[in-house]
Design an enzyme around this catalytic site. Structure first.
Site, short mmCIF file in Angstrom:
data_model
loop_
_atom_site.label_atom_id
_atom_site.label_comp_id
_atom_site.label_asym_id
_atom_site.label_seq_id
_atom_site.Cartn_x
_atom_site.Cartn_y
_atom_site.Cartn_z
N GLY A 67 55.09 -0.08 58.88
CA GLY A 67 54.63 -1.46 58.74
C GLY A 67 54.48 -2.23 60.02
O GLY A 67 54.93 -1.83 61.07
N SER A 68 53.82 -3.35 59.95
CA SER A 68 53.67 -4.28 61.07
C SER A 68 52.67 -5.35 60.70
O SER A 68 52.88 -6.08 59.76
CB SER A 68 53.27 -3.57 62.35
OG SER A 68 53.41 -4.46 63.43
#
Length: 227
Positions: A187-188
């Site tokens: 994720g990010s």
């Protein structure tokens, strides 16, 4: 539901290590059955958490040349006018989508067209909502000359947890709206930079689904039914 190709190697070795550790415990720590059961439970939970990071659900993609679809699952955390300094070097509308560890981590093309610019930037790992993450974190920059005409810039940005960005596009490639252009492991965030006359169709805090949620509409001579 299927497992994304980026996760298969990680999942295989994670499962192998957890199985070996559990077998060793049950063989050499047989007297501490309570601890062994707790460790087994933790192992199952850990594997399931990593498994959901790499899920790849089927999507009915929304396709139209003047619509900008969400490049990722997540939450809209930025809608503002900014100076884009890498490629356009002028003011643009920025929409940013934050991907939490529980979101699908596939990144998708927001428009169809030709990749006119691509660059990978090594960098830092600030948390994804940090103001410096867009320009100082590890990231990729992709610019697509859309079939509707305007160029659209979007970035994969690594965060504090994400330490591996994968991309599947290069300059000159023809890309299709909604198809995968990359993957951010664990994720990010994804930033999109649009012309100032683009009409934003989402609000801060709104949840998005990659390839399905319409986040904006480009100004064209023949508007769609969203116009």
């Amino acid at each position: 539901m299927k497992i994304h190709k980026e996760g298969r190697r990680i999942l295989f070795f994670t499962l192998l290590i957890l199985v070996v550790l559990n077998l060793l415990l049950y063989n050499f720590n047989a007297d501490n059955n309570t601890f062994n059961k707790i460790f087994s439970g933790v192992s199952v939970v850990l594997f399931l958490l990593i498994l959901q990071f790499f899920r790849s659900p089927y999507r009915n993609l929304l396709l139209h040349e003047d619509l900008i679809v969400a490049p990722a699952d997540g939450k809209v955390v930025v809608i503002e006018e900014v100076d884009e300094t890498e490629y356009f070097k002028d003011k643009r509308k920025q929409i940013s989508i934050f991907m939490s560890p529980i979101n699908v981590h596939i990144t998708r093309n927001p428009v169809s067209g030709i990749v006119s610019y691509f660059k990978y930037h090594p960098g830092n790992y600030f948390v994804a909502w940090h103001p410096k993450s867009s320009t100082q974190n590890e990231r990729t920059t992709v610019v697509v000359e859309s079939t509707a005409g305007p160029e659209v810039l979007f970035r994969q940005i690594a965060g504090a947890m994400a330490r591996r960005i994968v991309w599947y596009v290069n300059e000159g490639d023809e890309v299709s709206q909604g198809e995968e252009f990359g993957f951010i492991k664990f994720g990010s965030r994804v930033d999109i930079f649009l012309p100032l006359d683009t009409e934003v169709k989402v609000e801060l805090g709104q949840k998005t689904k990659g390839g399905q949620t319409v986040i904006a509409q480009l100004k064209t001579e023949t508007p769609t039914f969203f116009g």
